[in-house]
Design an enzyme around this catalytic site. Structure first.
Site, mmCIF file in Angstrom:
data_model
loop_
_atom_site.group_PDB
_atom_site.id
_atom_site.type_symbol
_atom_site.label_atom_id
_atom_site.label_comp_id
_atom_site.label_asym_id
_atom_site.label_seq_id
_atom_site.Cartn_x
_atom_site.Cartn_y
_atom_site.Cartn_z
ATOM 1 N N ASP A 162 6.767 5.150 -0.058
ATOM 2 C CA ASP A 162 5.451 5.073 -0.719
ATOM 3 C C ASP A 162 5.104 3.649 -1.167
ATOM 4 O O ASP A 162 4.425 3.457 -2.183
ATOM 5 C CB ASP A 162 5.394 6.020 -1.943
ATOM 6 N N ARG A 177 10.256 15.124 5.434
ATOM 7 C CA ARG A 177 11.539 14.514 5.802
ATOM 8 C C ARG A 177 11.446 13.006 5.637
ATOM 9 O O ARG A 177 10.434 12.407 6.021
ATOM 10 C CB ARG A 177 11.912 14.817 7.269
ATOM 11 N N GLU A 198 -8.290 13.834 -0.837
ATOM 12 C CA GLU A 198 -7.411 13.501 0.292
ATOM 13 C C GLU A 198 -8.110 13.816 1.611
ATOM 14 O O GLU A 198 -8.033 13.061 2.570
ATOM 15 C CB GLU A 198 -6.102 14.295 0.205
ATOM 16 N N HIS A 231 -0.605 10.042 0.141
ATOM 17 C CA HIS A 231 0.201 10.323 -1.045
ATOM 18 C C HIS A 231 -0.751 10.669 -2.197
ATOM 19 O O HIS A 231 -1.761 9.988 -2.395
ATOM 20 C CB HIS A 231 1.042 9.090 -1.387
#
Ligand code: GRF
Length: 218
Positions: free
Chosen positions: A147, A93, A176, A111
């Protein structure tokens, strides 16, 4: 000493949540996950929270008329648990400017690209289409522009011949899971902090190693 309290926001699979859960289990990790919030009632990641006995909540955006109301519910749930830092981990969201401003310097995201390249969605597909030879991931502070906030840390992986979205995503995801806990620790320990538009490390952090793609043939 009391541990710093982390809230993790998810919408789906929750593999980054799992990596954070595993990392904070170390006795010397300076933070604990005090709340997991999902925007999706059926998010698979909620099972990781349950397995680790972490309090969880589902705040379904469909129950709210406006983004601001949804964000106010998130904010209230986080404050109820005295959360210090919020980690977005596959949270799908967009957050309102007010929420982002209220949590400025306390809101982290991961990201799957080497920002500022490839902001937004469908990142791995766009990387393959563009022909880049090095991919990676970024942990950054969240600011109102998507971002684009100060970068805390990055990890790089090669793009290999024959890569598909699936194989490239899996290679990046493995990184990640290493990068997010590391960056969270740096922030909580005060070893990395926002300085203007960037994040500065305290002295004492050294980095070595190079990634060249294609690698040398000899
Ligand atoms: C990760 O690729 C993350 O970088 C992006 O969304 C994905 C979430 O995966 N923001 P998971 O739910 O943590 O497994």
């Amino acid at each position: 000493m009391a541990k710093t309290k982390i809230g993790v926001l998810i919408s789906g699979r929750g593999s980054n949540l799992k990596s954070l859960i595993d990392a904070v289990a170390a006795e010397d990790f300076p933070a604990e996950i005090a709340l997991v919030i999902s925007s999706q009632p059926k998010a698979a990641g909620l099972q990781h929270a349950a397995a680790a006995n972490i309090p969880q909540a589902t705040i379904d955006h469909r129950d709210f008329q406006t983004r601001e109301d949804f964000d106010a519910a998130l904010d209230a749930a986080l404050h109820m648990k005295d959360i210090d830092y919020v980690c977005l981990a596959g949270f799908m969201r967009m957050l309102s400017d007010k929420f982002v401003d209220d949590w400025r310097g306390k809101l982290l995201n991961i990201h799957p690209s080497l920002l500022p390249a490839f902001r937004g969605l469908h990142v791995q597909e766009r990387m393959l289409d563009s022909g880049v030879k090095i991919a990676g991931c970024t942990v950054h502070f969240v600011t109102p522009e998507m971002d684009a906030g100060p970068i805390i840390g990055q990890a790089a992986a090669p793009v290999l011949p024959g890569d598909t979205v699936e194989t490239l995503s899996a290679r990046i995801l493995e990184l990640e899971h290493k990068l997010y806990p590391r960056c969270l620790r740096l922030i909580v320990e005060g070893k990395a902090r926002i300085s203007g538009a960037v994040v500065a490390y305290n002295t004492g952090i050294t980095t070595s190693g190079t990634l060249i793609n294609p690698p040398a043939s000899d």
